[in-house]
Write a protein that holds these residues in place. Sequence first.
Motif: not given
Length: 176
Positions: A2, A6-7, A16, A31, A123
Amino acid sequence: RSVEGSNRLARAGSWLGGIVPYGYRVMGRHKDARLVVAEEQLAGLDMSEADVIRLIFRLAADERQSCKAIADHLNLLGIPPSYAIDGRTVERGKRHQATAGIWYPGRVRNLLVNPTYKGVHQYGKRAKRPREVIERPVPAIVDPATWDRALATLRRNRILSDRNTRRQYLLRGLMK
């Protein structure tokens, strides 16, 4: 898996979640969510959030004002900070309290050191576990040269600030 998903989305430029930086808003969902510059007028003012950010950087970079002077100027103009605009509350213990709705020097400093405003969002830098920090492009509100000049002003003001001094010397901070 997961985290890697996300990355992958972060590298693709998707938003995100999290606190949206002042001067930006999220457009799209899931997305397709992206950060865009908030150019909508603030209620009762002829300025947008992005115009407020440009004003803050102009005062810091060109006029070399301190964070306290910028915060006082924004409060005099009656510009609400992000918490007052969103109507958010802050958790203090178990209770939620409304914020004062005024600008503090620390809030101004946090805006000035944020690289998102020059077009680079990071991020994963606030993650609790060590993880890779992904830098991704976002629309810039100020140009990188102005951002660098504002940071130079912060450094110059830190050298000349009073902090916890007991005595004031004529050449303090100027001579080594």
